[in-house]
Design a protein around this motif. Structure first.
Motif, PDB file in Angstrom:
ATOM      1  N   ALA A  18       0.833  -1.203   0.000  1.00  0.00           N
ATOM      2  CA  ALA A  18       0.000   0.000   0.000  1.00  0.00           C
ATOM      3  C   ALA A  18       0.868   1.253   0.000  1.00  0.00           C
ATOM      4  CB  ALA A  18      -0.934  -0.010   1.209  1.00  0.00           C
ATOM      5  N   CYS A  19       1.981   1.198   0.717  1.00  0.00           N
ATOM      6  CA  CYS A  19       2.913   2.333   0.726  1.00  0.00           C
ATOM      7  C   CYS A  19       3.447   2.599  -0.681  1.00  0.00           C
ATOM      8  CB  CYS A  19       4.077   2.050   1.677  1.00  0.00           C
ATOM      9  SG  CYS A  19       3.619   1.900   3.423  1.00  0.00           S
ATOM     10  N   VAL A  20       3.787   1.529  -1.395  1.00  0.00           N
ATOM     11  CA  VAL A  20       4.293   1.684  -2.761  1.00  0.00           C
ATOM     12  C   VAL A  20       3.197   2.233  -3.670  1.00  0.00           C
ATOM     13  CG1 VAL A  20       5.181   0.455  -4.780  1.00  0.00           C
ATOM     14  CG2 VAL A  20       6.065  -0.083  -2.501  1.00  0.00           C
ATOM     15  N   ALA A  21       1.979   1.712  -3.521  1.00  0.00           N
ATOM     16  CA  ALA A  21       0.867   2.213  -4.339  1.00  0.00           C
ATOM     17  C   ALA A  21       0.673   3.708  -4.136  1.00  0.00           C
ATOM     18  CB  ALA A  21      -0.415   1.461  -3.992  1.00  0.00           C
ATOM     19  N   ASN A  22       0.835   4.151  -2.913  1.00  0.00           N
ATOM     20  CA  ASN A  22       0.604   5.559  -2.596  1.00  0.00           C
ATOM     21  C   ASN A  22       1.706   6.467  -3.153  1.00  0.00           C
ATOM     22  OD1 ASN A  22      -1.080   7.473  -0.707  1.00  0.00           O
ATOM     23  ND2 ASN A  22       1.055   7.961  -0.294  1.00  0.00           N
ATOM     24  N   TYR A  23       2.950   6.036  -3.024  1.00  0.00           N
ATOM     25  CA  TYR A  23       4.072   6.922  -3.359  1.00  0.00           C
ATOM     26  C   TYR A  23       4.716   6.642  -4.720  1.00  0.00           C
ATOM     27  CZ  TYR A  23       4.001   8.579   1.474  1.00  0.00           C
ATOM     28  OH  TYR A  23       3.630   9.144   2.672  1.00  0.00           O
ATOM     29  N   SER A  24       4.629   5.402  -5.193  1.00  0.00           N
ATOM     30  CA  SER A  24       5.275   5.050  -6.464  1.00  0.00           C
ATOM     31  C   SER A  24       4.423   4.005  -7.181  1.00  0.00           C
ATOM     32  CB  SER A  24       6.690   4.515  -6.200  1.00  0.00           C
ATOM     33  OG  SER A  24       7.400   4.342  -7.396  1.00  0.00           O
ATOM     34  N   ALA A  39       9.589   5.089   5.466  1.00  0.00           N
ATOM     35  CA  ALA A  39       8.941   5.604   6.678  1.00  0.00           C
ATOM     36  C   ALA A  39       7.535   5.031   6.821  1.00  0.00           C
ATOM     37  CB  ALA A  39       8.889   7.130   6.636  1.00  0.00           C
ATOM     38  N   CYS A  40       6.845   4.889   5.711  1.00  0.00           N
ATOM     39  CA  CYS A  40       5.489   4.327   5.701  1.00  0.00           C
ATOM     40  C   CYS A  40       5.508   2.874   6.167  1.00  0.00           C
ATOM     41  CB  CYS A  40       4.929   4.445   4.283  1.00  0.00           C
ATOM     42  SG  CYS A  40       3.264   3.804   4.048  1.00  0.00           S
ATOM     43  N   ILE A  41       6.527   2.135   5.751  1.00  0.00           N
ATOM     44  CA  ILE A  41       6.676   0.738   6.178  1.00  0.00           C
ATOM     45  C   ILE A  41       6.949   0.672   7.677  1.00  0.00           C
ATOM     46  CG2 ILE A  41       8.173  -1.298   6.007  1.00  0.00           C
ATOM     47  CD1 ILE A  41       8.506  -0.609   3.004  1.00  0.00           C
ATOM     48  N   GLU A  42       7.867   1.500   8.137  1.00  0.00           N
ATOM     49  CA  GLU A  42       8.233   1.495   9.559  1.00  0.00           C
ATOM     50  C   GLU A  42       7.060   1.897  10.443  1.00  0.00           C
ATOM     51  OE1 GLU A  42      11.460   4.195   9.637  1.00  0.00           O
ATOM     52  OE2 GLU A  42      12.864   2.844   8.615  1.00  0.00           O
ATOM     53  N   ASP A  43       6.270   2.859   9.986  1.00  0.00           N
ATOM     54  CA  ASP A  43       5.154   3.365  10.796  1.00  0.00           C
ATOM     55  C   ASP A  43       3.902   2.496  10.699  1.00  0.00           C
ATOM     56  OD1 ASP A  43       6.792   5.453  11.478  1.00  0.00           O
ATOM     57  OD2 ASP A  43       5.915   6.880  10.066  1.00  0.00           O
ATOM     58  N   GLY A  44       3.872   1.573   9.730  1.00  0.00           N
ATOM     59  CA  GLY A  44       2.652   0.782   9.533  1.00  0.00           C
ATOM     60  C   GLY A  44       1.475   1.669   9.160  1.00  0.00           C
ATOM     61  N   THR A  45       1.735   2.648   8.308  1.00  0.00           N
ATOM     62  CA  THR A  45       0.759   3.704   8.020  1.00  0.00           C
ATOM     63  C   THR A  45      -0.598   3.172   7.587  1.00  0.00           C
ATOM     64  OG1 THR A  45       2.552   5.196   7.386  1.00  0.00           O
ATOM     65  CG2 THR A  45       0.331   5.760   6.622  1.00  0.00           C
ATOM     66  N   TYR A  46      -0.602   2.130   6.768  1.00  0.00           N
ATOM     67  CA  TYR A  46      -1.867   1.659   6.191  1.00  0.00           C
ATOM     68  C   TYR A  46      -2.336   0.318   6.770  1.00  0.00           C
ATOM     69  CZ  TYR A  46      -0.938   5.397   2.895  1.00  0.00           C
ATOM     70  OH  TYR A  46      -0.692   6.636   2.344  1.00  0.00           O
ATOM     71  N   GLU A  47      -1.831  -0.033   7.933  1.00  0.00           N
ATOM     72  CA  GLU A  47      -2.227  -1.316   8.518  1.00  0.00           C
ATOM     73  C   GLU A  47      -3.719  -1.355   8.846  1.00  0.00           C
ATOM     74  OE1 GLU A  47       0.329  -2.303  11.761  1.00  0.00           O
ATOM     75  OE2 GLU A  47       2.062  -2.704  10.464  1.00  0.00           O
ATOM     76  N   SER A  48      -4.264  -0.245   9.340  1.00  0.00           N
ATOM     77  CA  SER A  48      -5.700  -0.235   9.646  1.00  0.00           C
ATOM     78  C   SER A  48      -6.516  -0.377   8.366  1.00  0.00           C
ATOM     79  CB  SER A  48      -6.086   1.045  10.394  1.00  0.00           C
ATOM     80  OG  SER A  48      -5.817   2.195   9.610  1.00  0.00           O
ATOM     81  N   TRP A  49      -6.037   0.228   7.288  1.00  0.00           N
ATOM     82  CA  TRP A  49      -6.726   0.084   6.001  1.00  0.00           C
ATOM     83  C   TRP A  49      -6.635  -1.359   5.503  1.00  0.00           C
ATOM     84  CZ3 TRP A  49      -4.590  -1.514   1.369  1.00  0.00           C
ATOM     85  CH2 TRP A  49      -5.469  -1.489   0.273  1.00  0.00           C
ATOM     86  N   SER A  68      12.469   7.209   0.541  1.00  0.00           N
ATOM     87  CA  SER A  68      12.484   7.549   1.969  1.00  0.00           C
ATOM     88  C   SER A  68      11.063   7.611   2.530  1.00  0.00           C
ATOM     89  CB  SER A  68      13.205   8.878   2.198  1.00  0.00           C
ATOM     90  OG  SER A  68      12.550   9.931   1.506  1.00  0.00           O
ATOM     91  N   ASP A  69      10.121   8.114   1.730  1.00  0.00           N
ATOM     92  CA  ASP A  69       8.724   8.163   2.173  1.00  0.00           C
ATOM     93  C   ASP A  69       8.156   6.754   2.330  1.00  0.00           C
ATOM     94  OD1 ASP A  69       8.521  10.964   2.253  1.00  0.00           O
ATOM     95  OD2 ASP A  69       8.064  11.062   0.113  1.00  0.00           O
ATOM     96  N   ILE A  70       8.484   5.887   1.386  1.00  0.00           N
ATOM     97  CA  ILE A  70       7.982   4.511   1.460  1.00  0.00           C
ATOM     98  C   ILE A  70       8.581   3.791   2.661  1.00  0.00           C
ATOM     99  CG2 ILE A  70       7.876   2.290   0.273  1.00  0.00           C
ATOM    100  CD1 ILE A  70       7.944   3.840  -2.384  1.00  0.00           C
TER     101      ILE A  70
END
Length: 304
Positions: free
Chosen positions: A173-179, A225-235, A221-223
């Motif tokens: 999901a992080c990759v989909a969002n940023y790249s 950070a997104c992986i480390e933070d689990g940004t889209y885990e709830s989604w 770098s954004d991706i």
């Protein structure tokens, strides 16, 4: 004459005896008061400690539960739709209270619409990927097909406590969002040397290594950070529940019952996961048939 007998009751001795009794009584009273104070302090200390523990546990729980946030951009259908030239369709982020927006299928019979629900720890998903990834990529790149990949996390509890399924799906999901145009390559790379079910899976650092090796370079770098933070885990959790609860839009399926779930033009594929010729034949037949839409497509709620 008897001197110093036991019955001696001189006034001086009596006074000393009385004074000793008074002193002993005072000491007993003082000790009782001290004991009562210590008991109160002890009970108060226990109560304070109990409150502190409750507060600490509450903080830990609150910090471990991520509030529902928007989903990733370019996955408004709960999946990433890749088309000709391996280009991912761009969509706005899905808001927490919004329904997914099903991708609009090609109903002309000219393009095969392949949809795959995958769990990155699922061994059968790995079997299908190993057998069919290359030909699917060729079809999609040439414009003969589209592929929509829906990452789900059904096996989150099957990785020795590391929640690998959830973390891997979050990474896609992080990759989909940023790249977004790197989505297919990264998703495919997660199946190379796929971790075994019940193993700890890959660490976040190892997922980031797969990310780099798959060729992702945009917004790295954004991706990370997104992986480390689990940004889209709830989604990911919400999307998984939607797939399990159903209905599955643009198909005759009520819901998925496991992974991989593969549909071509809305029809479920139930053949061999390891025979690319059998799957290719199924795709060819599905192209010549009416698009299966027995299950009504839900009206999408604007996702913002």
């Amino acid at each position: 004459m008897t001197i110093g007998g036991s019955g001696d009751g001189s006034p001086a001795k009596n006074r000393r005896r009385d004074a000793a009794r008074v002193k002993a009584k005072q000491l007993r009273v003082s000790q009782k008061k001290k004991d009562r104070r210590n008991k109160v302090f002890l009970q108060g200390g226990i109560a304070i400690a109990a409150v502190a523990i409750v507060v600490l546990v509450s903080v830990i729980i609150m910090n471990s539960i991520k509030p529902a946030g928007p989903g990733p951009k370019n996955m408004a259908s709960d999946g990433a739709l890749i088309g000709e030239g391996m280009v991912t369709t761009l969509t706005p982020a899905l808001q927490p209270d919004a329904n997914p927006r099903p991708s609009k299928p090609d109903t002309t019979g000219a393009v095969a619409n392949i949809r795959v629900y995958v769990d990155y720890l699922c061994p059968l998903c790995g079997d299908f990927e190993d057998a069919n990834n290359k030909q699917i990529a060729q079809w999609v790149d040439s414009g003969a097909a589209t592929v929509e990949i829906h990452p789900v996390a059904i096996l989150t509890s099957k990785s020795a406590g590391t929640k690998y399924s959830l973390r891997a799906a979050n990474a896609t999901a992080c990759v989909a969002n940023y790249s977004p145009d790197d989505f297919f390559a990264f998703s495919s790379a997660l199946f190379v040397d796929q971790p075994k079910e019940t193993s700890p899976g890959r660490s976040d650092d190892e997922i980031k290594t797969v990310l780099r090796k798959s060729g992702v370079s945009t917004a790295l770098s954004d991706i990370n950070a997104c992986i480390e933070d689990g940004t889209y885990e709830s989604w990911v959790t919400a999307a998984t529940n939607r797939a399990l609860d159903g209905p599955i839009p643009n198909s005759s399926m009520e819901s998925i019952i496991g992974t991989p779930t593969i549909l071509v033009n809305g029809k479920p594929y139930t053949g061999s996961l390891e025979d690319p010729k059998e799957f290719a034949s199924f795709v060819q037949v599905a192209l010549g048939e009416t698009y299966s839409t027995s299950t009504p497509t839900p009206d999408p709620t604007p996702g913002g």
